[in-house]
Design a protein around this motif. Structure first.
Motif, PDB file in Angstrom:
ATOM      1  N   MET A 152       8.777  10.004  -2.971  1.00 26.10           N
ATOM      2  CA  MET A 152       9.510   8.959  -2.038  1.00 26.10           C
ATOM      3  C   MET A 152       8.641   7.628  -2.375  1.00 26.10           C
ATOM      4  N   PRO A 153       7.525   7.813  -1.796  1.00 29.03           N
ATOM      5  CA  PRO A 153       6.649   6.408  -1.603  1.00 29.03           C
ATOM      6  C   PRO A 153       6.404   5.993  -2.999  1.00 29.03           C
ATOM      7  N   ILE A 154       6.324   6.967  -4.106  1.00 29.65           N
ATOM      8  CA  ILE A 154       6.002   6.496  -5.218  1.00 29.65           C
ATOM      9  C   ILE A 154       6.902   5.472  -5.902  1.00 29.65           C
ATOM     10  N   THR A 155       8.543   5.989  -5.806  1.00 29.90           N
ATOM     11  CA  THR A 155       9.236   5.269  -6.352  1.00 29.90           C
ATOM     12  C   THR A 155       9.849   4.001  -5.512  1.00 29.90           C
ATOM     13  N   LEU A 156       9.726   3.922  -4.168  1.00 33.29           N
ATOM     14  CA  LEU A 156       9.388   2.736  -3.618  1.00 33.29           C
ATOM     15  C   LEU A 156       8.428   1.472  -3.975  1.00 33.29           C
ATOM     16  N   PHE A 157       7.405   2.302  -4.203  1.00 31.80           N
ATOM     17  CA  PHE A 157       5.972   1.335  -4.742  1.00 31.80           C
ATOM     18  C   PHE A 157       6.559   0.622  -6.024  1.00 31.80           C
ATOM     19  N   ASP A 213       1.151  -1.340   0.051  1.00 34.86           N
ATOM     20  CA  ASP A 213      -0.080   0.066  -0.034  1.00 34.86           C
ATOM     21  C   ASP A 213       0.887   1.244   0.041  1.00 34.86           C
ATOM     22  N   ILE A 214       0.704   2.194  -1.052  1.00 29.55           N
ATOM     23  CA  ILE A 214       1.471   3.161  -1.205  1.00 29.55           C
ATOM     24  C   ILE A 214       1.423   4.162  -0.045  1.00 29.55           C
ATOM     25  N   ARG A 215       0.360   4.216   0.760  1.00 26.54           N
ATOM     26  CA  ARG A 215       0.036   5.119   1.815  1.00 26.54           C
ATOM     27  C   ARG A 215       1.015   4.704   3.056  1.00 26.54           C
ATOM     28  N   ALA A 216       0.996   3.218   3.168  1.00 28.71           N
ATOM     29  CA  ALA A 216       1.472   2.853   4.162  1.00 28.71           C
ATOM     30  C   ALA A 216       3.187   3.025   4.149  1.00 28.71           C
ATOM     31  N   LEU A 217       3.591   3.024   2.960  1.00 24.25           N
ATOM     32  CA  LEU A 217       4.854   3.072   2.362  1.00 24.25           C
ATOM     33  C   LEU A 217       5.609   4.166   2.820  1.00 24.25           C
ATOM     34  N   GLY A 257       2.289   9.350  -0.542  1.00 23.05           N
ATOM     35  CA  GLY A 257       1.444   8.331  -0.707  1.00 23.05           C
ATOM     36  C   GLY A 257       0.056   8.359  -0.690  1.00 23.05           C
ATOM     37  N   PHE A 258      -0.430   9.496  -0.036  1.00 24.28           N
ATOM     38  CA  PHE A 258      -1.872   9.702  -0.101  1.00 24.28           C
ATOM     39  C   PHE A 258      -2.411  10.502  -1.428  1.00 24.28           C
ATOM     40  N   ILE A 259      -1.432  11.180  -1.763  1.00 26.39           N
ATOM     41  CA  ILE A 259      -1.534  12.137  -3.076  1.00 26.39           C
ATOM     42  C   ILE A 259      -1.685  11.164  -4.462  1.00 26.39           C
ATOM     43  N   ALA A 260      -0.641  10.025  -4.386  1.00 24.87           N
ATOM     44  CA  ALA A 260      -0.642   9.116  -5.345  1.00 24.87           C
ATOM     45  C   ALA A 260      -1.756   8.168  -5.404  1.00 24.87           C
ATOM     46  N   LYS A 261      -2.480   8.100  -4.113  1.00 24.86           N
ATOM     47  CA  LYS A 261      -3.574   7.000  -3.996  1.00 24.86           C
ATOM     48  C   LYS A 261      -4.893   7.701  -4.685  1.00 24.86           C
ATOM     49  N   LEU A 262      -4.734   9.129  -4.358  1.00 27.15           N
ATOM     50  CA  LEU A 262      -5.880  10.026  -4.762  1.00 27.15           C
ATOM     51  C   LEU A 262      -6.073  10.269  -6.450  1.00 27.15           C
ATOM     52  N   THR A 263      -4.713  10.656  -6.817  1.00 22.64           N
ATOM     53  CA  THR A 263      -4.580  11.082  -8.316  1.00 22.64           C
ATOM     54  C   THR A 263      -4.083  10.024  -9.246  1.00 22.64           C
ATOM     55  N   GLY A 264      -3.333   9.117  -8.789  1.00 19.20           N
ATOM     56  CA  GLY A 264      -2.626   8.148  -9.601  1.00 19.20           C
ATOM     57  C   GLY A 264      -1.079   8.235  -9.567  1.00 19.20           C
ATOM     58  N   ASN A 265      -0.442   7.242  -9.397  1.00 20.75           N
ATOM     59  CA  ASN A 265       0.998   7.321  -9.456  1.00 20.75           C
ATOM     60  C   ASN A 265       1.881   8.181 -10.438  1.00 20.75           C
ATOM     61  N   VAL A 266       1.372   8.075 -11.717  1.00 22.30           N
ATOM     62  CA  VAL A 266       2.224   8.771 -12.699  1.00 22.30           C
ATOM     63  C   VAL A 266       1.882  10.013 -12.701  1.00 22.30           C
ATOM     64  N   LYS A 267       0.438  10.630 -12.607  1.00 22.75           N
ATOM     65  CA  LYS A 267       0.167  11.936 -12.519  1.00 22.75           C
ATOM     66  C   LYS A 267       0.759  12.422 -11.193  1.00 22.75           C
ATOM     67  N   ALA A 268       0.661  11.885  -9.940  1.00 25.76           N
ATOM     68  CA  ALA A 268       1.384  12.340  -8.796  1.00 25.76           C
ATOM     69  C   ALA A 268       2.791  12.496  -9.107  1.00 25.76           C
ATOM     70  N   PHE A 269       3.404  11.774  -9.508  1.00 23.83           N
ATOM     71  CA  PHE A 269       4.867  11.654  -9.570  1.00 23.83           C
ATOM     72  C   PHE A 269       5.391  13.000 -10.736  1.00 23.83           C
ATOM     73  N   ILE A 270       4.691  12.950 -11.848  1.00 20.97           N
ATOM     74  CA  ILE A 270       5.086  14.106 -12.980  1.00 20.97           C
ATOM     75  C   ILE A 270       4.788  15.754 -12.119  1.00 20.97           C
ATOM     76  N   ILE A 271       3.707  15.721 -11.313  1.00 26.99           N
ATOM     77  CA  ILE A 271       3.283  17.032 -11.031  1.00 26.99           C
ATOM     78  C   ILE A 271       4.490  17.413  -9.862  1.00 26.99           C
ATOM     79  N   THR A 272       4.607  16.638  -8.822  1.00 28.19           N
ATOM     80  CA  THR A 272       5.301  16.886  -7.831  1.00 28.19           C
ATOM     81  C   THR A 272       6.876  16.854  -8.150  1.00 28.19           C
ATOM     82  N   ALA A 273       7.267  16.307  -9.173  1.00 30.98           N
ATOM     83  CA  ALA A 273       8.648  16.231  -9.482  1.00 30.98           C
ATOM     84  C   ALA A 273       9.035  17.538 -10.262  1.00 30.98           C
TER      85      ALA A 273
END
Length: 317
Positions: free
Chosen positions: A282-287, A125-129, A238-254
């Protein structure tokens, strides 16, 4: 064990372990000269981070995985004792070095154990990570700002106590492996993905150090603020990625972090914002690493942890 309880206990331990390691090193360094302090702190960092791919492989292979937690606690107790003896001896370099070695190896063992436990107990679970990886940053801040013998001994007592609580409440037989949805992935593709993730982690480490050492004066408030923002970013990611999707959260925050890096000299607010944003990844890359290496979560965690070191070293240039 309940997944929330497992994540909570591992996260508390992460805070305590990182805080103890830094606190013990500073207390043991009292009588050492400047060059020894630099080299011994570097030894600690190399042992704590660069060894994690190897301790991660061990975590993946052994059946009784909680032995890693027990060994970590013993080593951290050794670091506490070595630090105390270094102070009593008037600043022995050998005891200072022993503190760094025991703390570094103990830290490495704990991190891969905790990372793997969190991934397995929560089915990655990406939120737990994000929650697990977040607390260490604030532990470092507390260990640095409030460094004292009372804090060091409190840390080791709490580490032992929380570890006992974890062991008493957990049945290792209940651990299931994370879903393996990548059996068809070729070894070459796995290597490419992990290498790309490691490269990004190296750059994230560099960015994080540059944001942390920006144009703000290093005092109690700024150290706690940077530690708190790093923790909040990792936890929120982790919570942002769970809400918006991993790729979208990663691109926007990066991308937002890159903008903050370009403009950070114009305002400390931008530097602090960038610190928060870059840690959200960080939780996205670990996931993604766990998904790429199913059943080898220890190696996945350790590989990304080791990638932090080159970025840290580049920031010193």
């Amino acid at each position: 064990m309940n997944r929330n309880l497992s994540t909570s206990l591992c996260s508390v331990l992460h805070f305590l372990v990182d805080g103890l390691c830094l606190c013990s090193l500073y207390l043991a360094s009292g009588g050492a000269n400047h060059s020894n302090i630099i080299s011994i702190f570097m030894t600690y960092n190399l042992l704590a981070f660069a060894t994690q791919p190897f301790t991660g492989i061990i975590a993946d292979k052994i059946n009784k995985k909680h032995w890693m937690l027990l060994q970590s606690v013993v080593l951290l107790l050794g670091a506490t004792v070595a630090s105390s003896m270094a102070s009593i001896s008037g600043g022995s370099t050998a005891l200072f070095a022993l503190t760094a070695v025991t703390a570094g190896v103990g830290n490495s063992l704990f991190h891969v154990w905790g990372g793997k436990q969190t991934a397995l107990k929560t089915s990655n679970d990406i939120r737990a990570l994000g929650v697990f990886v977040s607390t260490g940053a604030f532990g470092l801040s507390i260990g640095y700002i409030f460094c004292s013998w009372a804090l060091l001994y409190t840390f080791i007592i709490l580490i032992a106590s929380v570890s006992i609580i974890y062991l008493l409440n957990d049945d290792e037989k209940s651990i299931a492996t994370t879903p393996d949805d990548s059996k068809t992935q070729k070894t070459s593709m796995v290597i490419i993905i992990i290498s790309l993730l490691a490269l990004f982690v190296m750059l994230r480490s560099l960015f994080g150090e540059l944001f942390s050492t920006g144009n703000t004066e290093k005092n109690t408030l700024t150290v706690l603020l940077t530690g708190g923002l790093a923790m909040a970013g990792k936890m929120s990611g982790g919570f942002i990625a769970k809400l918006t999707g991993n790729v979208k959260a990663f691109i926007i925050t990066a991308l937002a972090a890159v903008v903050c890096m370009i403009l950070k000299n114009y305002s400390p607010i931008l530097a602090l914002s960038g610190l928060f944003l870059i840690n959200c990844t960080m939780p996205i890359t670990l996931f993604w690493a766990n998904k790429t290496l199913p059943g080898r979560e220890g190696l996945a965690f350790g590989s990304l942890a080791a990638a932090l070191m080159p970025g840290y070293l580049l920031s010193l240039i």
